[in-house]
Motif scaffolding. Sequence first.
Motif, PDB file in Angstrom:
ATOM      1  N   LYS A   1     -15.269 -13.086  51.705  1.00 57.10           N
ATOM      2  CA  LYS A   1     -15.898 -11.795  51.997  1.00 57.10           C
ATOM      3  C   LYS A   1     -17.351 -11.747  51.544  1.00 57.10           C
TER       4      LYS A   1
ATOM      5  N   THR B   1      -8.314  -5.536  57.881  1.00 57.74           N
ATOM      6  CA  THR B   1      -9.761  -5.346  57.938  1.00 57.74           C
ATOM      7  C   THR B   1     -10.153  -4.623  59.221  1.00 57.74           C
TER       8      THR B   1
ATOM      9  N   TYR C   1     -12.213  -3.651  62.362  1.00 63.59           N
ATOM     10  CA  TYR C   1     -13.198  -4.464  63.087  1.00 63.59           C
ATOM     11  C   TYR C   1     -14.414  -3.623  63.442  1.00 63.59           C
TER      12      TYR C   1
ATOM     13  N   THR D   1     -18.117  -6.091  59.685  1.00 61.24           N
ATOM     14  CA  THR D   1     -17.023  -6.966  59.223  1.00 61.24           C
ATOM     15  C   THR D   1     -16.743  -8.123  60.167  1.00 61.24           C
ATOM     16  N   SER D   2     -17.437  -8.184  61.318  1.00 65.32           N
ATOM     17  CA  SER D   2     -17.087  -9.194  62.327  1.00 65.32           C
ATOM     18  C   SER D   2     -17.249 -10.621  61.795  1.00 65.32           C
TER      19      SER D   2
ATOM     20  N   HIS E   1     -16.875 -11.597  58.723  1.00 66.09           N
ATOM     21  CA  HIS E   1     -15.766 -11.830  57.793  1.00 66.09           C
ATOM     22  C   HIS E   1     -14.479 -12.154  58.568  1.00 66.09           C
TER      23      HIS E   1
END
Length: 402
Positions: A23, A55, A57, A61-62, A64
Amino acid sequence: GHMAAIGYDLYCRMLEDTVKLIKGDIDKEPIETTVDIKVDAYIPSSYIEDEIQKTPYNKATSHHIGKLKAKLSKLKEESIQRSSSGTKGQGFHVKKSGDATVVLVGFPSVGKSTLLNELTNAESKVGAYQFTTLDIVPGVMEYKNAKIQVFDIPGIITGASTGKGRGREILSVARTAELIVVVLDVLNPQHLDVILKELRNIGIRPNERPPDVTVNRRRTGGVHVSSTVPLTHLDEKTIRSIINEYGMHNADVLFRDDVTMDQFIDVLDRNKSYVPMLILLNKVDLVDEAYLEEMKKQLPEFIPISADKKLNIDNLKETIFENLNLVRVYLKPQGRKADMNDPLVIKKGSTVIDACDKLHKEFVKNFRHAKIWGTSVKFPGQKVGPDHVLEDEDVLRIILKK
């Protein structure tokens, strides 16, 4: 065994640190131990799958999620390799022959053996109970002068791709086929979702074409990304996260397709099979027209058949032939008529020199020119070179150097 070696608490802390590293929450290495192990190898795939599900989306966060998906794909591939290396001598030995190979895939008792007997000259054991076929049964379908090998593989079950019921070995046969024919029981169409999942898990991408993405490693210079189309699914940060997970920190990446995250990971895995697929709904004699109309709303395009009652079998043979993209070329020796009963069968898009190569290496070595009668030329007997593309039912005469 891994936890016994390092202790449960330490194992959990190592997992937590690894996830934080992925992360980007911490920038230090995971805690050191006196045991020489590779932490990544011990993260269960289910743990990563849960993390992906949890998680949300979005753009932040893409990268990760991309890193997690890449790690998950690598773990699955390592699992397949470990499993296959541990089952030597137990695989299915299949000898390919003929002009193309078709594999019948489906759950037990959907009528694959009956269908094989209708399509080919094989004698596959037929029984109204599960697991009649315990080995791979080959047959040859002779259609329009082409010899098409058809394999009836044992019925797959849920979890086949993870090794249940020797499913991984069974499904691996489909990886090298020119066409996959999924056979569904008309009363159990929901099996399609399971079959598609099992095929994907073993590295098959049915009815997809390979993404047009080129990745070239470099010694220095970092990761350079370029594209000829707008990328709507990936940003540069996500691309770097995924490619770094594969141990590449210096590479040129060129996108000619607007690919998804999963498609990009497939490109980096380099071991996916892109195979055309047909869906059959068997035993349609057991249902009425209204039921079939409802099925058309629920399923992708399918072919309704009844192997037992011989319904729609001729149409199925024609559809199989069309989907194999085969071209029949009739050879004409000098001073003689072409043999119209025994064509050379090659893939659509093949050239004159491809045909020569299939006949004999000497034809390639001594090729001078060729003459063609058929739809690929402007007039009968036209003189052509080695790169001329042949069409179905062309007549070919090859002239060699003396």
